[in-house]
Design a protein around this motif. Sequence first.
Motif, mmCIF file in Angstrom:
data_model
loop_
_atom_site.group_PDB
_atom_site.id
_atom_site.type_symbol
_atom_site.label_atom_id
_atom_site.label_comp_id
_atom_site.label_asym_id
_atom_site.label_seq_id
_atom_site.Cartn_x
_atom_site.Cartn_y
_atom_site.Cartn_z
ATOM 1 N N LEU A 1 0.819 -1.207 0.000
ATOM 2 C CA LEU A 1 0.000 0.000 0.000
ATOM 3 C C LEU A 1 0.854 1.258 0.000
ATOM 4 C CD1 LEU A 1 -2.780 -1.064 2.542
ATOM 5 C CD2 LEU A 1 -3.067 -0.675 0.094
ATOM 6 N N LEU A 2 1.936 1.244 0.769
ATOM 7 C CA LEU A 2 2.827 2.403 0.764
ATOM 8 C C LEU A 2 3.500 2.576 -0.581
ATOM 9 C CD1 LEU A 2 4.459 2.102 4.313
ATOM 10 C CD2 LEU A 2 2.772 3.776 3.557
ATOM 11 N N ASP A 3 3.776 1.466 -1.275
ATOM 12 C CA ASP A 3 4.408 1.551 -2.582
ATOM 13 C C ASP A 3 3.458 2.147 -3.610
ATOM 14 O OD1 ASP A 3 6.531 1.108 -4.413
ATOM 15 O OD2 ASP A 3 5.447 -0.646 -5.179
ATOM 16 N N SER A 4 2.134 1.887 -3.436
ATOM 17 C CA SER A 4 1.172 2.450 -4.386
ATOM 18 C C SER A 4 1.002 3.948 -4.195
ATOM 19 C CB SER A 4 -0.179 1.757 -4.217
ATOM 20 O OG SER A 4 -0.713 2.030 -2.922
ATOM 21 N N ALA A 5 1.104 4.457 -2.972
ATOM 22 C CA ALA A 5 1.148 5.894 -2.670
ATOM 23 C C ALA A 5 0.056 6.671 -3.381
ATOM 24 C CB ALA A 5 2.524 6.455 -2.988
ATOM 25 N N SER A 6 -1.164 6.557 -2.877
ATOM 26 C CA SER A 6 -2.280 7.327 -3.411
ATOM 27 C C SER A 6 -3.031 7.965 -2.250
ATOM 28 C CB SER A 6 -3.203 6.416 -4.212
ATOM 29 O OG SER A 6 -3.806 5.450 -3.360
ATOM 30 N N ASP A 7 -4.124 8.660 -2.584
ATOM 31 C CA ASP A 7 -4.927 9.287 -1.526
ATOM 32 C C ASP A 7 -5.575 8.263 -0.612
ATOM 33 O OD1 ASP A 7 -4.320 11.802 -2.473
ATOM 34 O OD2 ASP A 7 -6.076 11.891 -3.799
ATOM 35 N N GLU A 8 -5.740 7.039 -1.103
ATOM 36 C CA GLU A 8 -6.375 5.993 -0.311
ATOM 37 C C GLU A 8 -5.383 5.110 0.429
ATOM 38 O OE1 GLU A 8 -9.587 5.651 0.210
ATOM 39 O OE2 GLU A 8 -9.862 7.487 -0.959
ATOM 40 N N THR A 9 -4.106 5.481 0.385
ATOM 41 C CA THR A 9 -3.090 4.624 0.999
ATOM 42 C C THR A 9 -3.305 4.488 2.507
ATOM 43 O OG1 THR A 9 -1.435 5.086 -0.685
ATOM 44 C CG2 THR A 9 -0.632 4.347 1.462
ATOM 45 N N TRP A 10 -3.321 5.622 3.205
ATOM 46 C CA TRP A 10 -3.450 5.547 4.664
ATOM 47 C C TRP A 10 -4.849 5.121 5.103
ATOM 48 C CZ3 TRP A 10 0.312 4.840 7.790
ATOM 49 C CH2 TRP A 10 1.581 5.317 7.479
ATOM 50 N N PRO A 11 -5.946 5.546 4.449
ATOM 51 C CA PRO A 11 -7.245 4.952 4.803
ATOM 52 C C PRO A 11 -7.270 3.441 4.619
ATOM 53 C CG PRO A 11 -7.592 6.973 3.570
ATOM 54 C CD PRO A 11 -6.120 6.707 3.546
ATOM 55 N N SER A 12 -6.625 2.954 3.557
ATOM 56 C CA SER A 12 -6.580 1.508 3.349
ATOM 57 C C SER A 12 -5.745 0.828 4.424
ATOM 58 C CB SER A 12 -5.999 1.204 1.963
ATOM 59 O OG SER A 12 -6.812 1.754 0.941
ATOM 60 N N ILE A 13 -4.675 1.491 4.818
ATOM 61 C CA ILE A 13 -3.838 0.915 5.891
ATOM 62 C C ILE A 13 -4.615 0.872 7.199
ATOM 63 C CG2 ILE A 13 -1.791 1.333 7.320
ATOM 64 C CD1 ILE A 13 -0.377 2.344 4.844
ATOM 65 N N ARG A 14 -5.388 1.922 7.454
ATOM 66 C CA ARG A 14 -6.190 1.933 8.687
ATOM 67 C C ARG A 14 -7.229 0.817 8.670
ATOM 68 N NH1 ARG A 14 -5.712 7.663 8.052
ATOM 69 N NH2 ARG A 14 -7.729 7.781 6.964
ATOM 70 N N LYS A 15 -7.880 0.632 7.533
ATOM 71 C CA LYS A 15 -8.857 -0.456 7.436
ATOM 72 C C LYS A 15 -8.180 -1.803 7.600
ATOM 73 C CE LYS A 15 -12.010 2.064 4.372
ATOM 74 N NZ LYS A 15 -12.592 2.102 3.007
ATOM 75 N N LEU A 16 -7.024 -1.956 6.955
ATOM 76 C CA LEU A 16 -6.268 -3.211 7.093
ATOM 77 C C LEU A 16 -5.884 -3.451 8.543
ATOM 78 C CD1 LEU A 16 -4.642 -5.626 5.833
ATOM 79 C CD2 LEU A 16 -2.727 -4.027 5.639
ATOM 80 N N LEU A 17 -5.375 -2.417 9.205
ATOM 81 C CA LEU A 17 -4.967 -2.543 10.613
ATOM 82 C C LEU A 17 -6.159 -2.902 11.486
ATOM 83 C CD1 LEU A 17 -2.896 -2.188 12.899
ATOM 84 C CD2 LEU A 17 -3.455 0.257 12.901
ATOM 85 N N LEU A 18 -7.286 -2.240 11.264
ATOM 86 C CA LEU A 18 -8.473 -2.530 12.078
ATOM 87 C C LEU A 18 -8.954 -3.955 11.859
ATOM 88 C CD1 LEU A 18 -10.694 -1.526 13.973
ATOM 89 C CD2 LEU A 18 -11.943 -0.713 11.956
ATOM 90 N N ARG A 19 -9.011 -4.381 10.596
ATOM 91 C CA ARG A 19 -9.510 -5.727 10.288
ATOM 92 C C ARG A 19 -8.603 -6.803 10.872
ATOM 93 N NH1 ARG A 19 -9.236 -5.277 5.307
ATOM 94 N NH2 ARG A 19 -7.385 -6.530 4.845
ATOM 95 N N GLU A 20 -7.312 -6.692 10.621
ATOM 96 C CA GLU A 20 -6.387 -7.715 11.112
ATOM 97 C C GLU A 20 -6.278 -7.697 12.628
ATOM 98 O OE1 GLU A 20 -5.319 -9.986 9.305
ATOM 99 O OE2 GLU A 20 -5.878 -9.161 7.359
#
Length: 806
Positions: free
Chosen positions: A475-494
Amino acid sequence: MDKTDECCSTHLIDGDGNFNVEGIESFMKEIKLAECGLAYAVVAIMGPQSSGKSTLLNHLFGTNFREMDAFKGRSQTTKGIWLARCVGIEPCTLVMDLEGTDGRERGEDDTAFEKQSALFALAVSDIVLINMWCHDIGREQAANKPLLKTVFQVMMRLFSPRKTTLMFVIRDKTRTPLENLEPVLREDIQKIWDSVPKPNAHKQTPLSEFFDVQVVALPSFEEKEEQFKEQVAGLRKRFVHSIAPGGLAGDRRGVVPASGFMFSAQQIWKVIKENKDLDLPAHKVMVATVRCEEIANAKFSSFIANEEWRELEEMVQSQPVPKFGKKLTSIIDACLSEYDVEAAYFDESVSSTKRKQLEEKLLQLVQPAYQFMLGHIRAGTLSRFKEAFDSALNGGKGFAAAARDCTEYYISQFDDASAEADIDQANWDASKVRDKLRRDIDAHIATVRATKLSELTATYEKKLSDMLSGPVEALLDSASDETWPSIRKLLLRETETAVDGFSRALSGFEIDDATKDKMILSLKDYSRGVVEAKAREEAGRVLIRMKDRFSTLFSQDADSMPRVWSGKEDIRAITKTARSASLKLLSVMAAIRLDDNSDAIEKTLSLALVDPKSGASSTTTRSLDPLASSNWDQVEPSKTLLTPVQCKSLWRQFKNETEYTVSQAIAAQEASRRNNNWMPPPWAIVALLVLGFNEFMTLLRNPLWLAVVFVVFLLVKALWVQLNISGDFQHGVLPGVLALSTKFLPTVMNLLKKLAEEGNATSVPQQQRKPQTVTTSDRLSSSASSEVTSAENGTEYSYPLHQKSQ
């Protein structure tokens, strides 16, 4: 226990001072005393021997106490203390008939028992009747003055005093009015109270705080029986509802429930007995004391030298001894039996005392061996517990259940083993060793629990690390506006998945909620730490990723195909797009955004690095360089991965390292433009038309020359396509010349060979050849046009001529 139709009585304390436990238990069950709660009263009577106490109680309360037969002489009738229930009086009223004082039958011990029984009556009873003869008022001894003085003093020392009703019953009243007798009696009682030594807390306390003194008078039972019975009946009414406020037993402070009356009375009597003043031993007692002491010492020495005891003592120091308790009990029993035989004819109380002392010395001697035995039992039990506990855990049983079951089982095993090691003569308690075993078991359980919890935590931490590291990096490699929201969702889910599994695993440990919540919070913090650590790791490689992203976007088109710089591409726009994407990557990697807080990092970087001119107008009130800082606005320092200064330095290095790629693309585009521009200049075309007009006219006048020129054109075009001249010269003139020099001769030879093969094909019969007849010029024209078409469509290879003709 004596029982008539309605009355029930028992011997509470016998003449020797022994408390009749069995008798009082049967008495309480018979009258159902335990059901009364606090609704009961206790009345006691004391006074001189043969003063008519039992007679008074029988007429007053309907009891069945034994009365003296006057025709047989005056002698002791009541021995000890008797207890009975009153008949026809509510609430339940218990009456105690005390042994009379100053009796000749008890002899020298009369004073001691007299004090004990009187003190017991005052401590247990709500109402105390003091029976006295009318003609004894004013006498020192007959009026029980010394007895009352002693009772007052000792009672205040032994018990917490409560207000008790003292009713003086004057018997055989004379002509002297009661109004004259009562003041004299009250004055004597007050003098006794004033002379009693009191504790500091009660020095100024009046008699009325402890006692409610009342005086009644009755006529003679023998001379005026009817009048006596009539006045007793009137007095009886005062005992009905005596526990009501204002009644004779109205002070209910400290009253024990009826179910505890027996135990309370027994304990009070025990305390009174232990505080008895003892006389000096008689000569017979002294002899018994000395001789029993000698016998006890001899038996003790004999026990020490006993071979069986010495072997048992030596063995138990190194290993557990089977049937230890039985063996040692037998040895001690033999020693005590020998003492009993030799001391049998001495005073029983003295011999019993010395026997007890001998038993205590023997037990003190063997106690270390007993402790050794308990130590062996404890060590063996602990070892077996550890093995069973490990087996239970390996078998998949829950930790808490395994710990609880194994602990209960092996504690019970210890209890059984320690009970077998007990010595009958001793009342030793193995609770200390048991407690030590329990502490050792708990310590082992705690150690195993800590290890298991550590392993469990490490397992889920590894799962979280595996489930987060790779996706976060992508996700960090893709570096878009949705990077950190996606990381937050990933962190919450896992994290939720891991916490659910972790909570279910922790349920087997049955730990308290606070500890469980703390461990779950630690796991959540760890998952967050994994993401932050991965972000910091990727931030350290941000320059490499920026260059990779720039190279990918700059060198490839929208279809991910390599770019060919043909001269039509807008290198400036491509470069700006690639640099903007790299700047996006830099802004994403500049800070950790796990808390969904907005920031202006991307805008600041864009204005300062990509479009500094437009940013200058909006920052007139701020510093000239918005990146000249070590912190970002609205971002905590702990969440900063790349400071503004570091971002500026990285961008400068990034631009320097990508400038060469851009310059190479520009150079390639210029070379492509030069190579693809084969048309002569306009002036040259005009010159050709003017200077070549004659030649052009000659060709028009002679069509044969035109056909020759057309054939030559086709041949040259075929060679052009076969040699791929335009492709070779895209890389420069010199590389193109070298490439043509190596391919020219083989290509010409191949072309001539193809023409020869076409010529040989004319030997085919005319009837087969006519439908397919094609001139050489037609073949060359078809081949050339096909190759030209391929070249125009961008194909960089040509088809063989024989394939065109087939």
